[in-house]
Design an enzyme around this catalytic site. Structure first.
Site, PDB file in Angstrom:
ATOM      1  N   GLU A 125       0.843  -1.205   0.000  1.00 17.62           N
ATOM      2  CA  GLU A 125       0.000   0.000   0.000  1.00 17.62           C
ATOM      3  C   GLU A 125       0.873   1.248   0.000  1.00 17.62           C
ATOM      4  OE1 GLU A 125      -0.552   2.382   2.606  1.00 17.62           O
ATOM      5  OE2 GLU A 125      -0.356   1.330   4.517  1.00 17.62           O
ATOM      6  N   LYS A 173      -4.396  -0.312  14.091  1.00 22.54           N
ATOM      7  CA  LYS A 173      -3.649   0.835  14.610  1.00 22.54           C
ATOM      8  C   LYS A 173      -3.975   1.069  16.088  1.00 22.54           C
ATOM      9  CE  LYS A 173      -2.773   3.112  10.241  1.00 22.54           C
ATOM     10  NZ  LYS A 173      -3.340   2.127   9.310  1.00 22.54           N
TER      11      LYS A 173
END
Length: 322
Positions: free
Chosen positions: A38, A172
């Site tokens: 990504e 995250k």
């Protein structure tokens, strides 16, 4: 190299333009293991020149492990699978958009530059037919609930649709980890631990969430993923611990969040929430956070390449979408 209407041997494209470098095009034609990377961390996660150096290191880690790297991004409206070093450098310094799965068509039509999120990368990589593994730092998930908001990353829903493995260090750290875990379960996305029995949380090695399945052998992990696909499953999340020398303990993270709270309280929600949080935390934590980000991205790229090589050795069958 430009492929319009299809990559040889796949038949998966229809009236869609995807630009391939010579390296990625050859890897697809020759059926070599290929790892999608990504690019939102390049455009929105790390500052120049750390973002550029990290991207080069991640690609090199993939090559060193025997696979071919394919960083995915939008370059002046072109959907690009694989970037040349000069393109990486330009992307790292260009004011770009953040492209999730829903944004790609519009941004491409507008001729925009964009870094692809996990969801955006999955959407594009999934069209290639040959790609089975992608790498990132950490996935998005459920943001802490605030009255009037319902902020769930498209990373989760896209994982439930696309038969690829995402290698990362978990969700995250600033997300609602338990809600994210519950959403993954609801969406039938397996979370498989690589040498860890607890789900890591990006910057932290602990989350308090016990994994149901842990693997010590890459061969066994690849076999489990292949069987998941044969049974009609889609995306798989493979998690490994962040580097122990830089990772935060739960106590250190709580203290960092306490210090950051006055700034974090003013940040936006929606697609810009994660980049804003990362930038705010980096401003407070300094070099340690940048170094941790860089190291975990490279480590995940390396593991993704090792896993892609194992999967390539198996005759993988993808059951039709339900």
């Amino acid at each position: 190299m430009s492929e319009r209407g299809g990559v040889p041997g796949t038949g998966t494209f229809s009236q869609m333009a995807i630009e391939l470098t010579a390296e990625t095009g050859q890897a697809i034609t020759q059926r070599r293991p290929l790892v999608a990377l990504e690019s939102a961390y390049i455009t929105h996660g790390l500052p120049w020149p750390v973002n550029y150096r990290t991207a080069l290191e991640a690609e090199q880690a993939v090559r060193d492990a025997g696979a071919v790297p394919a960083t995915i991004a939008l370059i002046a409206g072109r959907i690009q699978v694989g970037l040349l070093p000069e393109q990486l450098a330009e992307l790292a310094q260009t004011q770009s958009h953040k492209a999730s799965a829903r944004d790609i068509a519009a941004l491409a039509s507008l001729g925009a530059w964009a870094g692809t999120t996990v969801a955006g990368t999955l959407r594009i990589a999934g069209r290639l037919g040959h790609v089975r593994v992608m790498a990132t730092g950490g996935i998005g998930g459920a943001h802490p609930y605030q009255a009037g908001t319902w902020d769930i990353s498209a990373d989760l829903s896209e994982l439930s649709r696309v038969p690829l493995v995402v290698v990362c260090c978990g969700p995250k750290s600033f997300l609602d980890l338990h809600q994210t875990w519950e959403f993954l379960e609801t969406l039938s996305v397996p979370v498989l631990g690589w040498r860890t029995e607890e789900m890591p949380a990006f910057y932290m090695r602990t989350s308090g969430i016990r994994l149901g399945h842990t693997f010590e052998s890459l061969e066994m992990l690849a076999q489990a993923i292949a069987l998941h696909w044969r049974l009609g499953g889609r995306g798989v999340l493979v998690v490994q611990l962040p580097p122990h020398t830089l990772a935060y303990s739960a106590e250190e993270w709580q203290e960092l969040m306490r210090r950051a709270q006055p700034v974090l309280a003013t940040l936006p929600s929606g697609p810009q929430a994660t980049p804003a949080w990362l930038a705010a935390l980096a401003g407070i934590a300094g070099q340690r956070l940048l170094d941790l980000n860089r190291q975990l991205i490279v480590a995940n790229a390396q593991l993704a390449a090792q896993l892609a090589t194992q999967i390539a050795a198996i005759s993988v069958e993808i059951a039709p979408t339900r």
